[in-house]
Structures are given as C-alpha cells and as structure tokens.
Scaffold this motif. Structure first.
Motif, mmCIF file in Angstrom:
data_model
loop_
_atom_site.group_PDB
_atom_site.id
_atom_site.type_symbol
_atom_site.label_atom_id
_atom_site.label_comp_id
_atom_site.label_asym_id
_atom_site.label_seq_id
_atom_site.Cartn_x
_atom_site.Cartn_y
_atom_site.Cartn_z
ATOM 1 N N GLU A 80 1.247 2.217 -5.123
ATOM 2 C CA GLU A 80 0.175 3.102 -4.666
ATOM 3 C C GLU A 80 -1.189 2.602 -5.132
ATOM 4 O O GLU A 80 -2.166 2.648 -4.389
ATOM 5 C CB GLU A 80 0.431 4.541 -5.126
ATOM 6 C CG GLU A 80 1.400 5.235 -4.183
ATOM 7 C CD GLU A 80 1.904 6.566 -4.671
ATOM 8 O OE1 GLU A 80 1.502 6.983 -5.776
ATOM 9 O OE2 GLU A 80 2.701 7.183 -3.950
ATOM 10 N N ARG A 127 -1.993 -0.273 -2.883
ATOM 11 C CA ARG A 127 -2.476 0.144 -1.562
ATOM 12 C C ARG A 127 -3.954 0.525 -1.631
ATOM 13 O O ARG A 127 -4.752 0.123 -0.801
ATOM 14 C CB ARG A 127 -1.671 1.340 -1.054
ATOM 15 C CG ARG A 127 -2.275 1.922 0.224
ATOM 16 C CD ARG A 127 -1.341 2.852 0.911
ATOM 17 N NE ARG A 127 -1.021 4.002 0.073
ATOM 18 C CZ ARG A 127 -0.070 4.882 0.357
ATOM 19 N NH1 ARG A 127 0.654 4.745 1.440
ATOM 20 N NH2 ARG A 127 0.149 5.893 -0.440
ATOM 21 N N GLU A 128 -4.291 1.294 -2.671
ATOM 22 C CA GLU A 128 -5.684 1.733 -2.816
ATOM 23 C C GLU A 128 -6.609 0.525 -2.982
ATOM 24 O O GLU A 128 -7.636 0.415 -2.305
ATOM 25 C CB GLU A 128 -5.787 2.651 -4.038
ATOM 26 C CG GLU A 128 -7.141 3.287 -4.207
ATOM 27 C CD GLU A 128 -7.274 3.986 -5.551
ATOM 28 O OE1 GLU A 128 -7.426 5.207 -5.550
ATOM 29 O OE2 GLU A 128 -7.215 3.306 -6.595
ATOM 30 N N TYR A 165 -5.987 -2.617 -2.237
ATOM 31 C CA TYR A 165 -5.953 -3.451 -1.029
ATOM 32 C C TYR A 165 -6.950 -2.915 -0.008
ATOM 33 O O TYR A 165 -7.727 -3.662 0.584
ATOM 34 C CB TYR A 165 -4.544 -3.456 -0.428
ATOM 35 C CG TYR A 165 -4.458 -4.254 0.851
ATOM 36 C CD1 TYR A 165 -4.149 -5.615 0.819
ATOM 37 C CD2 TYR A 165 -4.710 -3.665 2.090
ATOM 38 C CE1 TYR A 165 -4.095 -6.361 1.985
ATOM 39 C CE2 TYR A 165 -4.666 -4.408 3.261
ATOM 40 C CZ TYR A 165 -4.356 -5.745 3.201
ATOM 41 O OH TYR A 165 -4.319 -6.480 4.368
ATOM 42 N N ASN A 166 -6.944 -1.602 0.169
ATOM 43 C CA ASN A 166 -7.836 -1.021 1.174
ATOM 44 C C ASN A 166 -9.306 -1.146 0.777
ATOM 45 O O ASN A 166 -10.174 -1.180 1.645
ATOM 46 C CB ASN A 166 -7.467 0.436 1.438
ATOM 47 C CG ASN A 166 -6.188 0.530 2.255
ATOM 48 O OD1 ASN A 166 -5.893 -0.346 3.059
ATOM 49 N ND2 ASN A 166 -5.412 1.583 2.038
ATOM 50 N N TYR A 179 1.708 -4.705 -2.883
ATOM 51 C CA TYR A 179 1.469 -3.961 -1.653
ATOM 52 C C TYR A 179 1.502 -4.889 -0.430
ATOM 53 O O TYR A 179 1.995 -4.500 0.626
ATOM 54 C CB TYR A 179 0.130 -3.214 -1.726
ATOM 55 C CG TYR A 179 -0.128 -2.392 -0.490
ATOM 56 C CD1 TYR A 179 0.694 -1.313 -0.171
ATOM 57 C CD2 TYR A 179 -1.166 -2.709 0.384
ATOM 58 C CE1 TYR A 179 0.487 -0.565 0.967
ATOM 59 C CE2 TYR A 179 -1.391 -1.971 1.526
ATOM 60 C CZ TYR A 179 -0.563 -0.898 1.822
ATOM 61 O OH TYR A 179 -0.772 -0.169 2.956
ATOM 62 N N LEU A 196 3.660 -4.521 2.883
ATOM 63 C CA LEU A 196 3.156 -4.652 4.261
ATOM 64 C C LEU A 196 4.023 -5.632 5.047
ATOM 65 O O LEU A 196 4.364 -5.383 6.208
ATOM 66 C CB LEU A 196 1.704 -5.151 4.256
ATOM 67 C CG LEU A 196 0.605 -4.157 3.962
ATOM 68 C CD1 LEU A 196 -0.743 -4.861 3.945
ATOM 69 C CD2 LEU A 196 0.597 -3.048 5.012
#
Lengths: 192, 215
Positions: free
Chosen positions: A88, A91-92, A94-95, A165, A169
């Motif tokens: 998680e 993901r944060e 990465y974004n 992450y 993906l």
C-alpha cells in the motif's frame, strides 16, 4: 488649548507610528531552511555535504538494502518481507513519483509522456517482467536513459515498496479470472 | 480681558468630544491596515524568477504535491524542489522555452534559483508541516486551492488569530488522513461530527499553550 492637544496627542501618535516599525523579532539573524546567505560565496545557507560524509547511524553497509545488489549481481529478492502495508505504501509512492511518466498501470502512458517526454518502456514487456528487483532499484536510485535519479526524493525503503507495487502491477496485467478469489469473482462477473 | 470669542467654547467642547472619535478612528485604521492585504499579502501574487504555475502542474498534469515538496510528511519544512526536480521533465518538455531559461541556467551553473517566499512566518514562531499533515490537516486548509493558482499567493493571513482559530477548535478543520493531499475534498455537512471523531482518533489536543508555537 492647542499646546495641550499637541502635548497629549503627539506621544500617542508617535507611539502608533512607531508600532510595527521594528521587525527584529520577525526577521531574526538565523537561517530558515534554504534561506539566502550573504556570508557564503554561492549565496546559500544550506551547505553541501563534504563528500563521503556519513551521518551517525547512517552508514550504508547493507548492499542488498542500499544498493540492490547481492555480490556482483542485481538482487533477485527483497531485503525485507513484502506485506500488505508495504504494497500500500508502494502504491501511494508509485502514484506520486512514477505515475506521471509510467502511468497508473505501468504501461508508460503517463501524463508527462503525453506532453512529449520520451516514452518509457511498459513494465509489462517480457524483458522488464523478467528483470530482477535489483535492476529496478538501480534505475530508481541512479536514473536510466531520460529518467533522472530519484535517490534524493525517495527514501530507500520506499524505493523497495515501489518495486513491490510494480511487481503487483505486472501480475495484475497478466492475471486471469482464475486468479481472483471466489468471493471477488462473483462481484467481478456481475459488473457490466 | 477676552482673548477668544465666545464661539470658541463650542470648538473646544467639540474637539474634546471629537478626540474620542479621533482616537477610535486611529485604532480602527491601524487595525484595518494590519489585517489588510497590504500587510498580510493575502491574494497578492508574488512575482517569481520563473512564472511557475501550480495550476498547470497540479490540475493540468495531475502531479501530487509530494512529487516536489518531498519532506512535507516527515519534516518541519515542506521542501522546495531542487532544480534537478524541474529538470526531471523539463530536460525534454519545453526544453527550449525562453521562460525556463533561469531553470536551465541554474542546472548548468549549479546556482540556486532565488524564489520569492510567499508563506513567510515570523521567526519567533515554530511551525512543523509534518505534524499538521499527519494529524489530518489538508494542504488547502491553509494554502487554499493551490491547484487553481497560476502564480502563487497566500489565501490566509498567517496571523496568530488565524492559527488559533484551528488550534482552539481543530474539529472544525480536521479531515481523514488519506484526504490531506486531495485538493477536491470538501468538508461534509456534519463536519463537526466527523471532526470530533477524528480529533479523538488522531489524539489531537487543543494546542493553545504559548509555548506550543513560541518555543
């Protein structure tokens, strides 16, 4: 009469005028982060580190964690366990840092690419699917091709979280319905 | 012997009476000036060496605040991006633009770009971004809709009365942590209910001791 008004009024007026003139406490002789300096030649109060400086407790001896290498080879495993929290976090991060170019899906169709930046390869091509995690760590840390180094922006642990992450993906883009847990599958099948 | 004409009695009385209004007027004027945008800079866009647009980068490109302000979650200072961060994209995008020449010059010569500070707290105040962000205070609560600002200005006065507004009643402003960087988040109708719950959950104290900020 006139004199008394002058005598009474002038000090009050002068006090009011003087209020707010002194900014000594407001602008103290100290540096806030990145403040300009007249003392140093380059005008910076933030001083560059002397090369080779190691902060106490920050000696980066763990080659696996800090360099993504095992011996002379790129690491093939993560230096710490990949948990849900790590994913998680990944993901944060990465974004925030990667999606502008690599796209939210990792296909290299990010907004910055749409505006003319060189198209990065998709994470879903075979070469990158098979690349060891150490390769990704090296690219994030040192940059690659048109991509700048992100070492100063992304702390070490976060880089590994991002790689975890990216692996997620990669799995997601080749997943089949059989990979979905039975519970979730029902929900997916209901979708139009 | 009569020096003054009897009518001056009226003038004397009026001037004594009028002095009250005069002083009140002075105080009022001082107060208005102190809170005006002339002093606080509210709504006044500052000229910058490069006309950087948050609107374009945040709304247009969808770049997260933290891409550039990397230390906002972990340090007192939110972090101003080094020239390398600009050049991550502008090495290729608008790479010939004359507007970006100061950025390229900075990159070539290793000289800092001298931005004009917009949010300048007095130096007798201690402020830490990370604690605010981690306790659920959104960026736009203090900075306004930065994602809609073509040039940067401040929307709040940063005066003590403004700080205390929230430090006295944090429940009016606090939001879920995961929405802190979401510029489009709007408080729900029952913000106070949500706020009280979050204040309890995040263990937010009412921080009105002088030494909290003046340390």
């Amino acid at each position: 009469m006139r004199r008394s008004v002058l005598h009474g009024g002038a000090p009050v007026l002068l006090c009011l005028l003087a209020a707010g003139c002194r900014q000594d406490m407001h602008d103290q002789p100290k540096y806030k982060p990145l403040a300009a300096s007249t003392f140093f030649e380059d005008g910076r109060s933030a001083r560059p580190l002397v090369p080779g400086t190691v902060a106490r407790g920050h000696l980066k001896v763990d080659q696996h964690l800090y360099a993504g290498r095992m011996g002379n080879e790129p690491a093939t495993t993560f230096p710490f366990a990949v948990t849900r929290a790590v994913l998680e976090r990944g993901r944060e991060r990465y974004n925030i840092f990667c999606a502008p170019c690599h796209g939210a899906l990792g296909d290299g169709e990010g907004m910055v690419v749409k505006r003319g930046f060189r198209h990065p390869p998709s994470f879903h091509i075979d070469r990158l699917r098979e690349a060891p995690v150490g390769h990704y760590f090296d690219v994030i840390t040192n940059g690659f091709g048109a991509m700048a180094s992100y070492a100063s922006r992304i702390p070490t642990e976060d880089r590994w979280a991002i790689i975890a992450y990216v692996r997620a993906l990669q799995l997601s883009q080749r997943a089949t319905l059989a990979d979905v847990p039975a519970e979730e599958r029902k929900r997916l099948e209901r979708l139009p | 012997m009569q020096i003054f004409h009897p009518s001056t009695n009226t003038i004397a009385k009026v001037s004594i009476y009028g002095a009250v209004f005069f002083v009140a007027g002075l105080l009022w004027t001082g107060n208005e000036i102190q809170r005006s945008s002339y002093v606080t800079g509210v709504g006044v866009a500052r000229p910058q060496p490069v006309p950087f647009s948050h609107k374009h980068h945040v709304s247009g490109m969808g770049i997260d605040c933290r891409y550039c302000h990397t230390t906002v979650e972990t340090a007192a200072f939110a972090g101003m991006p080094p020239t390398e961060t600009c050049m991550s994209c502008h090495s290729q995008i608008w790479a010939e633009s004359p507007m970006l020449e100061p950025v390229r010059a900075s990159f070539r010569t290793d000289q800092s770009i001298q931005w004009t500070r917009v949010h300048d707290l007095p130096e007798f105040v201690y402020f830490d971004h990370s604690i605010h962000v981690n306790k659920g205070i959104g960026c736009d609560t203090c900075h306004g809709r930065v994602d809609q600002m073509p040039l940067m200005w401040n929307v709040k006065t940063l005066q003590m009365e403004w700080c205390l507004e929230c430090h006295r009643e944090p429940e009016r402003f606090v939001r879920p942590r995961e929405e802190v960087f979401n510029m489009n988040w709007r408080p729900p109708v029952d913000q106070l209910t949500l706020g009280r719950e979050l204040v309890r959950k995040y263990q937010i104290r009412k921080l009105t001791d002088c030494s909290i900020c003046h340390r």
